[in-house]
Design a protein around this motif. Structure first.
Motif, PDB file in Angstrom:
ATOM      1  N   UNK A   1      11.166  -4.982  -0.050  1.00  0.00           N
ATOM      2  CA  UNK A   1      11.003  -6.230   0.697  1.00  0.00           C
ATOM      3  C   UNK A   1      13.083  -7.072   0.997  1.00  0.00           C
ATOM      4  N   UNK A   2      13.615  -5.903   0.736  1.00  0.00           N
ATOM      5  CA  UNK A   2      15.216  -5.976   0.646  1.00  0.00           C
ATOM      6  C   UNK A   2      15.912  -5.102   1.262  1.00  0.00           C
ATOM      7  N   UNK A   3      15.452  -3.583   1.604  1.00  0.00           N
ATOM      8  CA  UNK A   3      16.173  -2.964   2.073  1.00  0.00           C
ATOM      9  C   UNK A   3      16.072  -3.018   3.811  1.00  0.00           C
ATOM     10  N   UNK A   4      17.493  -2.480   4.227  1.00  0.00           N
ATOM     11  CA  UNK A   4      18.057  -2.849   5.424  1.00  0.00           C
ATOM     12  C   UNK A   4      16.896  -2.942   6.772  1.00  0.00           C
ATOM     13  N   UNK A   5      16.485  -3.941   7.403  1.00  0.00           N
ATOM     14  CA  UNK A   5      15.233  -3.295   8.631  1.00  0.00           C
ATOM     15  C   UNK A   5      15.731  -2.959   9.697  1.00  0.00           C
ATOM     16  N   UNK A   6      14.688  -1.874   9.752  1.00  0.00           N
ATOM     17  CA  UNK A   6      14.861  -1.031  11.176  1.00  0.00           C
ATOM     18  C   UNK A   6      13.834  -1.158  12.672  1.00  0.00           C
ATOM     19  N   UNK A   7      12.405  -1.286  11.527  1.00  0.00           N
ATOM     20  CA  UNK A   7      11.479  -1.302  12.606  1.00  0.00           C
ATOM     21  C   UNK A   7      10.688  -2.216  11.950  1.00  0.00           C
ATOM     22  N   UNK A   8      10.255  -3.976  12.752  1.00  0.00           N
ATOM     23  CA  UNK A   8       9.077  -4.315  12.477  1.00  0.00           C
ATOM     24  C   UNK A   8       8.108  -4.398  13.346  1.00  0.00           C
ATOM     25  N   UNK A   9       6.587  -5.292  13.083  1.00  0.00           N
ATOM     26  CA  UNK A   9       5.615  -5.198  14.080  1.00  0.00           C
ATOM     27  C   UNK A   9       5.613  -6.887  13.938  1.00  0.00           C
ATOM     28  N   UNK A  10       5.079  -6.842  14.937  1.00  0.00           N
ATOM     29  CA  UNK A  10       5.401  -8.843  15.715  1.00  0.00           C
ATOM     30  C   UNK A  10       4.241  -9.466  15.880  1.00  0.00           C
ATOM     31  N   UNK A  11       3.114 -10.448  16.393  1.00  0.00           N
ATOM     32  CA  UNK A  11       2.012 -10.036  17.209  1.00  0.00           C
ATOM     33  C   UNK A  11       2.587 -12.012  18.039  1.00  0.00           C
TER      34      UNK A  11
ATOM     35  N   UNK B   1      11.066 -17.107   3.158  1.00  0.00           N
ATOM     36  CA  UNK B   1      12.177 -16.118   3.704  1.00  0.00           C
ATOM     37  C   UNK B   1      11.983 -15.134   4.276  1.00  0.00           C
ATOM     38  N   UNK B   2      12.467 -14.434   4.999  1.00  0.00           N
ATOM     39  CA  UNK B   2      12.690 -12.845   5.403  1.00  0.00           C
ATOM     40  C   UNK B   2      14.236 -12.907   4.918  1.00  0.00           C
ATOM     41  N   UNK B   3      13.847 -11.060   3.918  1.00  0.00           N
ATOM     42  CA  UNK B   3      15.057 -10.455   4.354  1.00  0.00           C
ATOM     43  C   UNK B   3      15.201  -9.287   5.226  1.00  0.00           C
ATOM     44  N   UNK B   4      16.980  -8.981   5.728  1.00  0.00           N
ATOM     45  CA  UNK B   4      17.203  -8.328   7.130  1.00  0.00           C
ATOM     46  C   UNK B   4      17.078  -6.931   5.940  1.00  0.00           C
ATOM     47  N   UNK B   5      18.203  -7.685   5.489  1.00  0.00           N
ATOM     48  CA  UNK B   5      18.540  -6.308   4.585  1.00  0.00           C
ATOM     49  C   UNK B   5      19.118  -6.707   3.055  1.00  0.00           C
TER      50      UNK B   5
END
Length: 283
Positions: A9-19, A229-233
């Motif tokens: 839930x907290x590692x570096x965010x590399x790819x993400x799906x949105x709609x 909140x969203x962890x980005x890293x």
């Protein structure tokens, strides 16, 4: 670069799906329990700015337009759960969202993310009730959207992963969603944002046992999704603007916080930055 893998839930965010919000969604706002009708133009502008923030942090943003006519479809965290082997299609407790898991398959395939499993009836699971505490521990909230049958179903979908259940409070009842992630957002391996007054006691015990320190959300900012909140890293977070005291408390604990405007895409549908995203790959 790998295309998927997100048991974190907290590692570096590399790819993400949105709609993307669609014009066809707006007419169904009452049927889906939104607080008021979204302004489509405003929602699309907010969503585009939200995606730009994600891209500026270094994440690849995969954009979908699945399930038109469903305003909840912008909350891509709920219909799937991504692990090391790919995406598991969940079975939302909210009946109006039952089409979403299968509707995401084409986008996931285009993004190189395989379907690793499916949750079948009678189990119900929504992504908002699932939290990866670490790579081998999945926390599950049991409430009106995720039932007790979810535990065996998730254990089968993620072999070797310890699933730990917590009963969620009744709060405002079945008509107003209370997910586990309404109460906790991990910020690092050893830090989480939590609203303790409603958090299950056993969850607080577990965090203490695992050495996870807590940043407490103030009472006055819980209702405005301060805990979401969203962890980005590690110790980097994206938060809904307006929860200033929560932001200050995170910053005092060494968290770098950026905010986004979500009057249309978050406040009207009760979905914060975690809800708006399905992480596909984290380091």
């Amino acid at each position: 670069m790998e295309s998927f893998g997100s048991a974190s839930m907290w590692g570096e965010l590399r790819r993400v799906l949105v709609r993307r919000p669609l014009e066809a969604d707006a007419d169904a706002w009452q049927a889906y329990g939104w607080r008021t009708a979204p302004d489509v133009t405003g929602a699309q502008a907010e969503h585009e700015a939200f995606c730009m923030l994600l891209e500026e942090t270094g994440a690849e943003v995969v954009v979908s337009e699945h399930d038109p006519g469903n305003p909840d479809a912008i909350y891509t965290y709920d219909p799937t759960l991504v692990g090391p082997d790919g995406a598991v299609l969940l079975r939302p407790g909210k009946e109006g969202r039952r089409r979403e898991p299968e509707a995401t398959v084409a986008t996931l395939a285009d993004a190189g993310v395989p379907v690793a499993g499916r949750i079948d009836a009678p189990a119900t699971v929504e992504g908002g009730d699932t939290v990866w505490l670490d790579e081998t521990t999945l926390l599950v909230g049991i409430g009106y959207r995720t039932g007790t049958a979810a535990l065996d179903a998730l254990a089968a979908a993620f072999p070797g992963v310890e699933t730990i259940a917590f009963d969620l409070p009744h709060w405002q009842g079945a008509g107003e969603v209370m997910h586990l992630m309404s109460l906790i957002s991990p910020l690092d391996r050893d830090l989480a944002l939590v609203y303790p007054p409603l958090a299950p006691t056993r969850l607080m015990w577990l965090l203490a046992e695992r050495g996870v320190e807590v940043v407490e959300v103030p009472d006055e900012e819980f209702g405005s999704m301060g805990a979401n909140v969203l962890a980005l890293g590690p110790r980097r977070a994206l938060a809904l603007e307006g929860n200033d005291e929560t932001r200050r408390r995170m910053e005092r604990r060494g968290v770098d916080v950026v905010t986004y405007r979500g009057d249309e895409i978050s406040r009207k549908g009760d979905g914060g930055p975690t809800c708006l995203t399905r992480p596909l790959l984290r380091d």
